[in-house]
Design a protein around this motif. Structure first.
Motif, PDB file in Angstrom:
ATOM      1  N   GLN A  45       0.828  -1.202   0.000  1.00 50.12           N
ATOM      2  CA  GLN A  45       0.000   0.000   0.000  1.00 50.12           C
ATOM      3  C   GLN A  45       0.868   1.260   0.000  1.00 50.12           C
ATOM      4  OE1 GLN A  45      -4.128   0.414   1.761  1.00 50.12           O
ATOM      5  NE2 GLN A  45      -2.842   1.111   3.443  1.00 50.12           N
ATOM      6  N   SER A  46       1.986   1.229   0.702  1.00 50.34           N
ATOM      7  CA  SER A  46       2.909   2.357   0.708  1.00 50.34           C
ATOM      8  C   SER A  46       3.439   2.637  -0.694  1.00 50.34           C
ATOM      9  CB  SER A  46       4.069   2.077   1.658  1.00 50.34           C
ATOM     10  OG  SER A  46       5.051   3.072   1.568  1.00 50.34           O
ATOM     11  N   VAL A  47       3.819   1.604  -1.397  1.00 50.27           N
ATOM     12  CA  VAL A  47       4.321   1.771  -2.760  1.00 50.27           C
ATOM     13  C   VAL A  47       3.231   2.313  -3.673  1.00 50.27           C
ATOM     14  CG1 VAL A  47       5.176   0.531  -4.787  1.00 50.27           C
ATOM     15  CG2 VAL A  47       6.094   0.008  -2.534  1.00 50.27           C
ATOM     16  N   LEU A  48       2.023   1.764  -3.566  1.00 55.02           N
ATOM     17  CA  LEU A  48       0.935   2.160  -4.459  1.00 55.02           C
ATOM     18  C   LEU A  48       0.407   3.561  -4.178  1.00 55.02           C
ATOM     19  CD1 LEU A  48      -1.061  -1.192  -4.651  1.00 55.02           C
ATOM     20  CD2 LEU A  48       0.463  -0.204  -6.371  1.00 55.02           C
ATOM     21  N   ALA A  89      -0.810   2.232  11.193  1.00 58.44           N
ATOM     22  CA  ALA A  89      -0.173   0.913  11.055  1.00 58.44           C
ATOM     23  C   ALA A  89       0.462   0.486  12.366  1.00 58.44           C
ATOM     24  CB  ALA A  89       0.870   0.952   9.943  1.00 58.44           C
ATOM     25  N   TYR A  90       1.068   1.426  13.091  1.00 54.04           N
ATOM     26  CA  TYR A  90       1.685   1.097  14.376  1.00 54.04           C
ATOM     27  C   TYR A  90       0.637   0.638  15.387  1.00 54.04           C
ATOM     28  CZ  TYR A  90       4.461   1.429  18.595  1.00 54.04           C
ATOM     29  OH  TYR A  90       5.093   1.138  19.770  1.00 54.04           O
ATOM     30  N   GLU A  91      -0.565   1.199  15.291  1.00 51.02           N
ATOM     31  CA  GLU A  91      -1.648   0.798  16.190  1.00 51.02           C
ATOM     32  C   GLU A  91      -2.285  -0.525  15.780  1.00 51.02           C
ATOM     33  OE1 GLU A  91      -4.225   4.185  16.119  1.00 51.02           O
ATOM     34  OE2 GLU A  91      -3.021   5.263  17.597  1.00 51.02           O
ATOM     35  N   GLY A  92      -1.852  -1.097  14.674  1.00 51.74           N
ATOM     36  CA  GLY A  92      -2.336  -2.406  14.259  1.00 51.74           C
ATOM     37  C   GLY A  92      -3.497  -2.374  13.287  1.00 51.74           C
ATOM     38  N   GLY A  93      -3.796  -1.228  12.737  1.00 50.59           N
ATOM     39  CA  GLY A  93      -4.912  -1.109  11.807  1.00 50.59           C
ATOM     40  C   GLY A  93      -4.584  -1.655  10.433  1.00 50.59           C
ATOM     41  N   LYS A  94      -5.577  -2.273   9.836  1.00 48.55           N
ATOM     42  CA  LYS A  94      -5.441  -2.767   8.471  1.00 48.55           C
ATOM     43  C   LYS A  94      -6.401  -1.956   7.598  1.00 48.55           C
ATOM     44  CE  LYS A  94      -5.152  -7.132   8.274  1.00 48.55           C
ATOM     45  NZ  LYS A  94      -5.573  -8.514   8.312  1.00 48.55           N
ATOM     46  N   PHE A  95      -6.142  -0.669   7.472  1.00 46.90           N
ATOM     47  CA  PHE A  95      -6.995   0.246   6.726  1.00 46.90           C
ATOM     48  C   PHE A  95      -6.662   0.148   5.244  1.00 46.90           C
ATOM     49  CE2 PHE A  95      -3.153   2.229   8.085  1.00 46.90           C
ATOM     50  CZ  PHE A  95      -2.702   2.897   6.962  1.00 46.90           C
ATOM     51  N   LYS A  96      -7.667   0.354   4.430  1.00 48.47           N
ATOM     52  CA  LYS A  96      -7.463   0.315   2.985  1.00 48.47           C
ATOM     53  C   LYS A  96      -7.679   1.710   2.424  1.00 48.47           C
ATOM     54  CE  LYS A  96      -9.368  -4.309   2.574  1.00 48.47           C
ATOM     55  NZ  LYS A  96     -10.480  -5.080   2.024  1.00 48.47           N
ATOM     56  N   VAL A  97      -6.675   2.210   1.741  1.00 47.25           N
ATOM     57  CA  VAL A  97      -6.772   3.496   1.065  1.00 47.25           C
ATOM     58  C   VAL A  97      -7.691   3.301  -0.146  1.00 47.25           C
ATOM     59  CG1 VAL A  97      -5.467   5.253  -0.181  1.00 47.25           C
ATOM     60  CG2 VAL A  97      -4.477   4.129   1.821  1.00 47.25           C
ATOM     61  N   PRO A  98      -8.613   4.235  -0.393  1.00 47.25           N
ATOM     62  CA  PRO A  98      -9.487   4.092  -1.560  1.00 47.25           C
ATOM     63  C   PRO A  98      -8.679   3.911  -2.853  1.00 47.25           C
ATOM     64  CG  PRO A  98     -10.266   5.867  -0.180  1.00 47.25           C
ATOM     65  CD  PRO A  98      -8.944   5.426   0.387  1.00 47.25           C
ATOM     66  N   VAL A 100      -6.422   2.040  -4.223  1.00 47.19           N
ATOM     67  CA  VAL A 100      -5.269   1.139  -4.228  1.00 47.19           C
ATOM     68  C   VAL A 100      -5.281   0.144  -3.074  1.00 47.19           C
ATOM     69  CG1 VAL A 100      -3.813   2.783  -5.444  1.00 47.19           C
ATOM     70  CG2 VAL A 100      -3.803   2.751  -2.968  1.00 47.19           C
ATOM     71  N   GLY A 101      -6.021   0.415  -2.019  1.00 46.65           N
ATOM     72  CA  GLY A 101      -6.041  -0.462  -0.852  1.00 46.65           C
ATOM     73  C   GLY A 101      -6.590  -1.845  -1.158  1.00 46.65           C
ATOM     74  N   LYS A 102      -7.625  -1.901  -1.977  1.00 47.50           N
ATOM     75  CA  LYS A 102      -8.216  -3.196  -2.335  1.00 47.50           C
ATOM     76  C   LYS A 102      -7.220  -4.031  -3.144  1.00 47.50           C
ATOM     77  CE  LYS A 102     -12.221  -5.308  -4.614  1.00 47.50           C
ATOM     78  NZ  LYS A 102     -11.543  -6.559  -4.655  1.00 47.50           N
ATOM     79  N   TYR A 103      -6.505  -3.377  -4.054  1.00 48.05           N
ATOM     80  CA  TYR A 103      -5.503  -4.099  -4.839  1.00 48.05           C
ATOM     81  C   TYR A 103      -4.372  -4.610  -3.944  1.00 48.05           C
ATOM     82  CZ  TYR A 103      -1.832  -5.169  -8.116  1.00 48.05           C
ATOM     83  OH  TYR A 103      -0.844  -5.804  -8.794  1.00 48.05           O
ATOM     84  N   ALA A 104      -3.920  -3.775  -3.016  1.00 45.97           N
ATOM     85  CA  ALA A 104      -2.855  -4.192  -2.097  1.00 45.97           C
ATOM     86  C   ALA A 104      -3.320  -5.355  -1.239  1.00 45.97           C
ATOM     87  CB  ALA A 104      -2.425  -3.013  -1.214  1.00 45.97           C
ATOM     88  N   TYR A 105      -4.557  -5.283  -0.739  1.00 46.71           N
ATOM     89  CA  TYR A 105      -5.096  -6.357   0.096  1.00 46.71           C
ATOM     90  C   TYR A 105      -5.217  -7.660  -0.699  1.00 46.71           C
ATOM     91  CZ  TYR A 105      -8.117  -8.788   3.385  1.00 46.71           C
ATOM     92  OH  TYR A 105      -8.634  -9.705   4.259  1.00 46.71           O
ATOM     93  N   ASP A 106      -5.775  -7.573  -1.902  1.00 46.37           N
ATOM     94  CA  ASP A 106      -5.966  -8.765  -2.718  1.00 46.37           C
ATOM     95  C   ASP A 106      -4.631  -9.381  -3.128  1.00 46.37           C
ATOM     96  OD1 ASP A 106      -8.686  -8.468  -2.520  1.00 46.37           O
ATOM     97  OD2 ASP A 106      -8.932  -7.588  -4.520  1.00 46.37           O
ATOM     98  N   SER A 107      -3.631  -8.557  -3.408  1.00 52.14           N
ATOM     99  CA  SER A 107      -2.353  -9.111  -3.848  1.00 52.14           C
ATOM    100  C   SER A 107      -1.615  -9.825  -2.726  1.00 52.14           C
ATOM    101  CB  SER A 107      -1.468  -8.002  -4.432  1.00 52.14           C
ATOM    102  OG  SER A 107      -1.078  -7.121  -3.420  1.00 52.14           O
TER     103      SER A 107
END
Length: 112
Positions: A45-48, A89-98, A100-107
């Motif tokens: 997600q950082s890269v995207l 991220a440090y707090e442990g969240g798995k948030f998806k950025v609109p 690109v987040g779905k692509y990062a999660y799926d990959s």
């Protein structure tokens, strides 16, 4: 519960570090971390997110007269995103950025 990564740090720390160096550390942790999916998700997600933003800042800087002002504004927005994403991220969240987040999660999380 916290999990260790292949470099020996807590996964929340490594996930936050994925954002600290914009897209550079995202690529670095994609190459280093092979097992921990939480870290790989944040690295992807950082890269995207930050690679296109870096390209936009670079291209805006070339616009005559006022481009550097626009580039500075987008750069400050990128810095705000970096801080917000690293804290979440440090707090442990798995948030998806609109977008690109779905692509990062799926990959990362979808079995191939």
């Amino acid at each position: 519960m916290t999990y260790k990564t292949s470099i020996g740090l807590n996964e929340n720390v490594v996930a936050a570090l994925c954002y600290v160096g914009f897209w550079f550390t995202g690529i670095l942790f994609l190459l280093i971390e092979r097992q921990n999916k939480f870290v790989r998700f944040h690295a992807m997600q950082s890269v995207l997110v930050f690679m296109p933003l870096a390209l936009i800042v670079f291209l805006m800087g070339w616009i005559p007269y006022f481009g550097w002002v626009l580039a500075d504004l987008v750069g400050m927005f990128s810095l705000f995103l970096l801080l917000a994403f690293a804290v979440m991220a440090y707090e442990g969240g798995k948030f998806k950025v609109p977008l690109v987040g779905k692509y990062a999660y799926d990959s990362v999380y979808k079995e191939k």
